[in-house]
Design a protein around this motif. Structure first.
Motif, short mmCIF file in Angstrom:
data_model
loop_
_atom_site.label_atom_id
_atom_site.label_comp_id
_atom_site.label_asym_id
_atom_site.label_seq_id
_atom_site.Cartn_x
_atom_site.Cartn_y
_atom_site.Cartn_z
N LEU A 172 -4.64 -3.39 14.35
CA LEU A 172 -3.64 -2.39 14.85
C LEU A 172 -4.21 -1.15 14.81
O LEU A 172 -3.95 -0.36 15.79
N THR A 219 -4.30 -8.62 10.90
CA THR A 219 -3.57 -7.71 11.91
C THR A 219 -3.52 -6.20 11.42
O THR A 219 -3.71 -5.36 12.45
N GLY A 220 -3.80 -5.74 10.25
CA GLY A 220 -3.69 -4.39 9.99
C GLY A 220 -4.91 -3.58 10.38
O GLY A 220 -4.86 -2.52 11.08
N GLY A 264 5.77 -3.27 8.52
CA GLY A 264 6.59 -4.35 8.10
C GLY A 264 6.22 -5.68 8.25
O GLY A 264 7.22 -6.60 8.28
N ALA A 323 9.49 -8.05 13.37
CA ALA A 323 8.36 -7.17 12.45
C ALA A 323 8.39 -5.90 12.89
O ALA A 323 8.13 -5.46 14.12
N LEU A 370 -1.23 -12.34 17.85
CA LEU A 370 -0.74 -13.02 16.80
C LEU A 370 -0.07 -14.56 17.43
O LEU A 370 -0.13 -15.60 17.01
N LYS A 404 1.47 -2.19 19.54
CA LYS A 404 2.28 -3.05 19.00
C LYS A 404 2.47 -4.42 19.77
O LYS A 404 2.34 -5.55 19.47
N GLU A 455 0.76 -1.11 -0.04
CA GLU A 455 0.07 0.17 0.08
C GLU A 455 0.84 1.31 -0.04
O GLU A 455 0.44 2.20 -0.76
N ARG A 473 9.21 -11.19 15.33
CA ARG A 473 8.40 -11.94 14.22
C ARG A 473 7.54 -13.10 14.87
O ARG A 473 8.30 -14.17 15.34
N HIS A 475 5.08 -7.72 6.23
CA HIS A 475 5.32 -8.53 5.15
C HIS A 475 6.75 -8.66 4.73
O HIS A 475 7.23 -9.26 3.87
N1 LIG Z 1 4.50 -12.72 11.66
C1 LIG Z 1 4.33 -11.49 12.29
N2 LIG Z 1 4.90 -11.17 13.85
C2 LIG Z 1 4.79 -10.29 14.31
N3 LIG Z 1 4.10 -9.09 13.76
C3 LIG Z 1 3.44 -9.06 12.60
C4 LIG Z 1 3.63 -10.19 11.86
N4 LIG Z 1 2.76 -10.01 10.84
C5 LIG Z 1 2.55 -8.76 10.86
N5 LIG Z 1 2.77 -8.20 12.00
C6 LIG Z 1 2.56 -6.90 12.51
O1 LIG Z 1 1.36 -6.70 12.17
C7 LIG Z 1 1.07 -5.37 11.71
C8 LIG Z 1 0.21 -5.34 10.64
O2 LIG Z 1 1.25 -5.45 9.50
P1 LIG Z 1 0.97 -5.73 7.97
O3 LIG Z 1 0.88 -7.30 8.12
O4 LIG Z 1 1.96 -5.16 7.37
O5 LIG Z 1 -0.31 -5.12 7.51
P2 LIG Z 1 -1.39 -5.46 6.83
O6 LIG Z 1 -2.50 -6.60 7.83
O7 LIG Z 1 -2.43 -4.15 6.56
O8 LIG Z 1 -1.09 -6.15 5.67
C9 LIG Z 1 2.33 -4.64 11.89
O9 LIG Z 1 2.42 -4.12 13.30
C10 LIG Z 1 3.20 -5.75 11.58
O10 LIG Z 1 4.44 -5.41 12.16
#
Ligand SMILES: Nc1ncnc2c1ncn2[C@@H]1O[C@H](COP(=O)(O)OP(=O)(O)O)[C@@H](O)[C@H]1O
Ligand SMILES: Cc1ncc(COP(=O)(O)O)c(N)n1
Length: 519
Positions: free
Chosen positions: A217, A213-214, A178, A186, A246, A239, A141, A204, A180
């Motif tokens: 958050l 997750t997005g 971050g 992360a 997760l 966070k 995005e 992570r 992905h």
């Molecule tokens: N496997 C993971 N472990 C820890 N944090 C994660 C993991 N995957 C995503 N996050 C966290 O989840 C939040 C959503 O991130 P992201 O996955 O990039 O966004 P979206 O859900 O919008 O695609 C962020 O704080 C990211 O750092």
């Protein structure tokens, strides 16, 4: 401090992992009051999006106005918008009703890869960002938004530069997520319009269950920003909460695709564990009060009870104890793995080994023997004479029929729950009456039930039933709960029986309710 009133403007996820449903859970998890306006109805699950229905934007506006006409909104979180018309409608509304906190999660593509925003809608997002405090793009995005802000598509910017460009273009904070990326952490980076940066890092989590997750958050951040009035605090608190959600995701077992995160993980860890038997005990609180206040026990305690009435009661107690002793022996056999009530069926709590084994068997066997001794000693001594040949009273007979049904149910757990009130109610009555003064006419009976050993037996029986309830299926646990409640009702009826006017039907209510037991 008031509870932040947080409005989520988002699409739906009927499986509850993403979209509006996730927003409301994340808001509640941060002690906010969640509200929701639906932009799009999305038929999706943990495998992906099946179809999207975007209602008329006039209706969307009606939803938004219905909230803002009535409720003071402390924060708004904007998620999936779907079409350019929706983006414009929300932007127009926001211009008139801008709350102090505005977070935009620029949802474009779901984790599953499905598009959630029309291409022409992305172009309309800029005006919306200009009204926002914080925008929370993921990597993909962010790239789209940077291009929208004028970044050359041929030579993509670094994430940090892209975030700086987006932040300065629309004068908005950007949280570049971050999730992905790869690597042991992360990391999300908060970038201000002036270009300053704060990094939020977390381990992570190894899981494929990252659905929502997005959404979660951004809703958490909106709620926390409304409470703390500070963006760094809001992200800093949200966070680790998300990381814990997760970490709990694999335990949820929702769906067979990319499952949701566990919004309740942090709260659940802080909740006290309430034993099932405590829940049952609280449920029968009013019955216990009626029991303690019943005329028979009041007379017994103050010594005014007619001795003949007491002898009549003991005659029924002997009938009761003889059957009760058999049921306790049955539980002992079942716990030892022999032919008890559970031997009939292999399913259920007993089969899982809970409440079984030599120690459990020894406990029930000792309780059974104690019961037999009780019937012999105390009762026979007192009963010599008048009431020795009293027939079984209908109330006593019905109580015993109830215990027999529990024994016949094939579940030792149900029988154990059914015998438990006799322990607990008597121990409670004993504790309540206390010790009898010298010369009290019922001192021996009072001493027997106020005995510390009896209280300890009651506690051990409770512990074993608790173990069985924990291992039971919900259906069996429900049968246990009903067996326990019904026995407690019969305990009251049993104490009311000696002073009940003949024919007035002591226990009639219990008898009527009995029909529904053990269904
Ligand atoms: N496997 C993971 N472990 C820890 N944090 C994660 C993991 N995957 C995503 N996050 C966290 O989840 C939040 C959503 O991130 P992201 O996955 O990039 O966004 P979206 O859900 O919008 O695609 C962020 O704080 C990211 O750092
Ligand atoms: C209604 C709606 N809004 C947003 C997302 C994205 O969520 P995620 O990318 O975390 O799966 C989604 N799947 N559905």
């Amino acid at each position: 401090m008031t509870v932040p009133r947080v409005l989520a403007v988002a699409g739906t996820d009927p499986t509850g992992g993403a979209g509006l449903q996730a927003d409301l859970k994340a808001i509640a998890a941060h002690d906010g009051y969640g509200m929701g306006v639906v932009t799009a109805l999305v038929a999706q699950n943990t495998h992906g999006v099946r179809s999207v229905h975007v209602p008329d934007v006039a209706f969307l506006r009606e939803q938004l106005d219905a909230v803002s006409d009535d409720v003071v909104i402390d924060a708004v979180k904007i998620g999936m918008l779907g079409t350019a018309d929706v983006v414009r409608t929300v932007t127009d509304w926001l211009r008139e009703h801008r709350p102090p906190v505005v977070v935009v999660d620029p949802v474009m593509v779901a984790t599953s890869g499905d598009r959630l925003l029309d291409e022409d809608a992305a172009a309309a997002m800029g005006t919306l960002f200009a009204l926002a405090d914080l925008v929370t793009p993921n990597r993909a995005e962010l790239a789209v938004l940077a291009e929208l802000a004028g970044a050359p598509s041929r030579a993509p910017l670094s994430s940090l530069d892209a975030a700086r460009l987006v932040a300065s273009t629309w004068d908005v904070l950007v949280l570049a997520k971050g999730g992905h990326d790869e690597g042991p952490t992360a990391d999300d980076v908060l970038v201000s319009p002036s270009g300053s940066v704060r990094r939020f890092t977390a381990p992570r989590v190894t899981t494929t269950n990252t659905h929502g997750t997005g959404c979660s958050l951004s809703s958490a951040i909106a709620t926390l920003a409304a409470r703390h009035g500070d963006w760094e605090l809001a992200v800093g608190v949200a966070k680790p909460w998300l990381t814990a959600a997760l970490q709990g995701a694999d335990g949820l077992q929702v769906g067979s695709g990319n499952g949701p995160i566990d919004h309740g993980a942090v709260i659940r860890a802080a909740l006290p564990v309430v034993p099932t038997t405590d829940v049952w005990w609280d449920d029968v609180g009013s019955l216990l009060r009626s029991t303690i206040e019943c005329g028979f026990l009041v007379g017994l305690r103050d010594g005014t009870l007619d001795a003949d009435v007491f002898a009549g009661y003991l005659a029924q107690d002997v009938h009761y104890l003889r059957a009760y002793e058999r049921h306790l022996a049955g539980l002992a056999a079942s716990a030892a793995g022999g032919r008890g009530p559970a031997a009939a069926g292999t399913a259920g709590a007993a089969a899982a080994g809970a409440g079984r084994g030599p120690a459990a068997a020894a406990f029930w066997a000792a309780a059974s023997e104690g019961c037999a001794a009780e019937a012999r000693d105390l009762h026979h001594r007192r009963l010599a004479g008048t009431h020795a040949d009293d027939p079984v009273h209908p109330t006593c007979a019905e109580y015993l029929a109830h215990l027999q049904r529990a024994a016949d149910s094939g579940s030792a757990a149900v029988l154990a729950a059914a015998v438990l009130p006799c322990f607990r109610v008597y121990a409670r009555v004993g504790a309540q009456i206390g010790t009898a003064p010298d010369g009290h006419p019922f001192a021996d009976w009072i001493a027997a039930y106020g005995d510390a050993g009896f209280a300890a037996s009651s506690a051990e029986a409770t512990r074993l039933v608790e173990e069985m309830a924990a291992a039971a299926t919900p259906a069996e646990r429900g049968r246990m709960a009903r067996a326990f409640r019904r026995s407690t009702e019969w305990e009251l009826a049993f104490f009311e029986m000696p002073l009940a006017v003949p024919g007035a039907g002591a226990g009639a209510g219990v008898i009527a309710a009995e029909a529904s037991l053990l269904r």
